[in-house]
Design a protein around this motif. Sequence first.
Motif, PDB file in Angstrom:
ATOM      1  N   LYS A 117       0.829  -1.205   0.000  1.00  0.00           N
ATOM      2  CA  LYS A 117       0.000   0.000   0.000  1.00  0.00           C
ATOM      3  C   LYS A 117       0.864   1.255   0.000  1.00  0.00           C
ATOM      4  O   LYS A 117       0.549   2.236  -0.682  1.00  0.00           O
ATOM      5  N   LEU A 118       1.956   1.230   0.763  1.00  0.00           N
ATOM      6  CA  LEU A 118       2.834   2.403   0.791  1.00  0.00           C
ATOM      7  C   LEU A 118       3.516   2.617  -0.554  1.00  0.00           C
ATOM      8  O   LEU A 118       3.713   3.761  -0.988  1.00  0.00           O
ATOM      9  N   ARG A 119       3.885   1.534  -1.210  1.00  0.00           N
ATOM     10  CA  ARG A 119       4.560   1.669  -2.504  1.00  0.00           C
ATOM     11  C   ARG A 119       3.633   2.261  -3.565  1.00  0.00           C
ATOM     12  O   ARG A 119       4.110   2.807  -4.566  1.00  0.00           O
ATOM     13  N   ARG A 120       2.344   2.145  -3.345  1.00  0.00           N
ATOM     14  CA  ARG A 120       1.403   2.726  -4.304  1.00  0.00           C
ATOM     15  C   ARG A 120       1.180   4.219  -4.064  1.00  0.00           C
ATOM     16  O   ARG A 120       0.532   4.886  -4.877  1.00  0.00           O
ATOM     17  N   MET A 121       1.680   4.731  -2.945  1.00  0.00           N
ATOM     18  CA  MET A 121       1.589   6.174  -2.703  1.00  0.00           C
ATOM     19  C   MET A 121       2.555   6.904  -3.639  1.00  0.00           C
ATOM     20  O   MET A 121       3.715   6.516  -3.763  1.00  0.00           O
ATOM     21  N   THR A 122       2.097   7.947  -4.277  1.00  0.00           N
ATOM     22  CA  THR A 122       2.918   8.625  -5.291  1.00  0.00           C
ATOM     23  C   THR A 122       3.302  10.056  -4.912  1.00  0.00           C
ATOM     24  O   THR A 122       4.122  10.678  -5.599  1.00  0.00           O
ATOM     25  N   THR A 123       2.741  10.591  -3.834  1.00  0.00           N
ATOM     26  CA  THR A 123       2.960  12.006  -3.550  1.00  0.00           C
ATOM     27  C   THR A 123       4.391  12.326  -3.136  1.00  0.00           C
ATOM     28  O   THR A 123       4.812  13.487  -3.232  1.00  0.00           O
ATOM     29  N   TRP A 124       5.164  11.320  -2.687  1.00  0.00           N
ATOM     30  CA  TRP A 124       6.555  11.613  -2.312  1.00  0.00           C
ATOM     31  C   TRP A 124       7.343  12.135  -3.507  1.00  0.00           C
ATOM     32  O   TRP A 124       8.236  12.970  -3.359  1.00  0.00           O
ATOM     33  N   LYS A 125       6.991  11.653  -4.701  1.00  0.00           N
ATOM     34  CA  LYS A 125       7.698  12.118  -5.897  1.00  0.00           C
ATOM     35  C   LYS A 125       7.461  13.609  -6.130  1.00  0.00           C
ATOM     36  O   LYS A 125       8.395  14.359  -6.458  1.00  0.00           O
ATOM     37  N   SER A 126       6.208  14.039  -5.967  1.00  0.00           N
ATOM     38  CA  SER A 126       5.912  15.451  -6.194  1.00  0.00           C
ATOM     39  C   SER A 126       6.585  16.323  -5.127  1.00  0.00           C
ATOM     40  O   SER A 126       7.053  17.420  -5.421  1.00  0.00           O
ATOM     41  N   ARG A 127       6.651  15.843  -3.884  1.00  0.00           N
ATOM     42  CA  ARG A 127       7.300  16.616  -2.824  1.00  0.00           C
ATOM     43  C   ARG A 127       8.796  16.755  -3.100  1.00  0.00           C
ATOM     44  O   ARG A 127       9.372  17.833  -2.910  1.00  0.00           O
ATOM     45  N   LEU A 128       9.428  15.684  -3.548  1.00  0.00           N
ATOM     46  CA  LEU A 128      10.845  15.763  -3.884  1.00  0.00           C
ATOM     47  C   LEU A 128      11.078  16.672  -5.083  1.00  0.00           C
ATOM     48  O   LEU A 128      12.042  17.435  -5.117  1.00  0.00           O
ATOM     49  N   ALA A 129      10.195  16.580  -6.063  1.00  0.00           N
ATOM     50  CA  ALA A 129      10.350  17.399  -7.265  1.00  0.00           C
ATOM     51  C   ALA A 129      10.276  18.883  -6.921  1.00  0.00           C
ATOM     52  O   ALA A 129      11.075  19.694  -7.400  1.00  0.00           O
ATOM     53  N   VAL A 130       9.300  19.247  -6.053  1.00  0.00           N
ATOM     54  CA  VAL A 130       9.159  20.642  -5.642  1.00  0.00           C
ATOM     55  C   VAL A 130      10.372  21.083  -4.834  1.00  0.00           C
ATOM     56  O   VAL A 130      10.922  22.169  -5.030  1.00  0.00           O
ATOM     57  N   ALA A 131      10.807  20.237  -3.897  1.00  0.00           N
ATOM     58  CA  ALA A 131      11.943  20.587  -3.042  1.00  0.00           C
ATOM     59  C   ALA A 131      13.215  20.799  -3.842  1.00  0.00           C
ATOM     60  O   ALA A 131      14.066  21.615  -3.473  1.00  0.00           O
ATOM     61  N   ARG A 132      13.362  20.067  -4.941  1.00  0.00           N
ATOM     62  CA  ARG A 132      14.588  20.158  -5.750  1.00  0.00           C
ATOM     63  C   ARG A 132      14.418  21.047  -6.968  1.00  0.00           C
ATOM     64  O   ARG A 132      15.291  21.077  -7.842  1.00  0.00           O
ATOM     65  N   ASN A 133      13.265  21.748  -7.053  1.00  0.00           N
ATOM     66  CA  ASN A 133      12.979  22.597  -8.215  1.00  0.00           C
ATOM     67  C   ASN A 133      13.107  21.828  -9.518  1.00  0.00           C
ATOM     68  O   ASN A 133      13.587  22.360 -10.535  1.00  0.00           O
ATOM     69  N   SER A 134      12.697  20.566  -9.493  1.00  0.00           N
ATOM     70  CA  SER A 134      12.753  19.748 -10.694  1.00  0.00           C
ATOM     71  C   SER A 134      11.583  20.095 -11.612  1.00  0.00           C
ATOM     72  O   SER A 134      10.490  20.420 -11.146  1.00  0.00           O
TER      73      SER A 134
END
Length: 361
Positions: A117-134
Amino acid sequence: MIIPRRVCQIGPRRVILSGIQPTGIPHLGNYLGALSNWVKLQKSAEPEDKLLFSIVGWHALTLPQEPAALLAARNDMLAVLLAIGIDPNRSILFHQDHNPHHTELSWILSCITPMGKLRRMTTWKSRLAVARNSGSEDEVDESMLNAGLFMYPVLQAADVLVYKATHVPVGDDQQQHIELTRDLADIFNRTFKGTSPLFPLPTYVNTPSKRILSLKDPTSKMSKSSPDVQSRILLTDIASQIQSKIRAAVTDSIQGITYDPQGRPGTSNLLTILAACTDSDVTQVAKAYENQGHGTLKRDVAEAVEEFIKGPRAQFDRIRHEMSYLDEVARRGATRAIEHSEVTMMEVKTRLGLASINKCN
């Protein structure tokens, strides 16, 4: 926004909970989104409803923080919530990290959370992208992921369940986490049975909010992480700063004003801001400006934004320096939150077979 009661609902009050990260001074998009909805919730709630609004410091630690800046941001966010109209006598306003029950229940829930269930969570990618200005979520991968960021949906579930919240107003990007919260509540209820289920299955409440875009790149949301300070309007910006930023906002060279978010994102963003600040329908606003130029539109947008934020800005400037008042609000909020969650944790431990310490008189 009003959360409707179910027609057949009988009995207990609603427990409405939402949280916000301590990001310091909010920008216009924040204010027109979650923050204004919290004030509307407070006004529309029934007298028996319980409202809890939390500044989620534990969640902030999932990305690198500078301690002094985080401390200042926590105080500023509390001052902001008070300035925009959150009443600490009506709502429980508190710092998440002042209540240890959040992390305690998070650990317990992590022990029943399937990794799948945790692996299906996708919001960590968006948080990292924002934090790194990706520019894209495709630019981040699991090599950048820490365990706290991977597990933070479980902490979010604990934030909700520790108060037995029945309604959780959040944005679309958090719906997946509320579904996980419901799953974990159901797993706990079925695994550790009692005479009745311990946790209610919280209802996801979609909070309608205006999507405010960057003034310099109207294909992206307004964000504090953007390196261009001209791209956003902060709650602390004064009239001259607002005018300067709106005048420099990206639009287009097409004659006339029309609302076309796909074809004319910059112009449409200004119309959205004007409509939101004047509580008007954006299509009607666009019609009123169809024979005007961008200069007139930008002038009126700047005036409307100044009128909209000048009250909260003045309140914030006053409150943020009243540290004794902020400390007292935080203390009272923590006390009320702990009183509420302590009952839940006693019930949780009883069902788990964990002994509670008997308090002697």
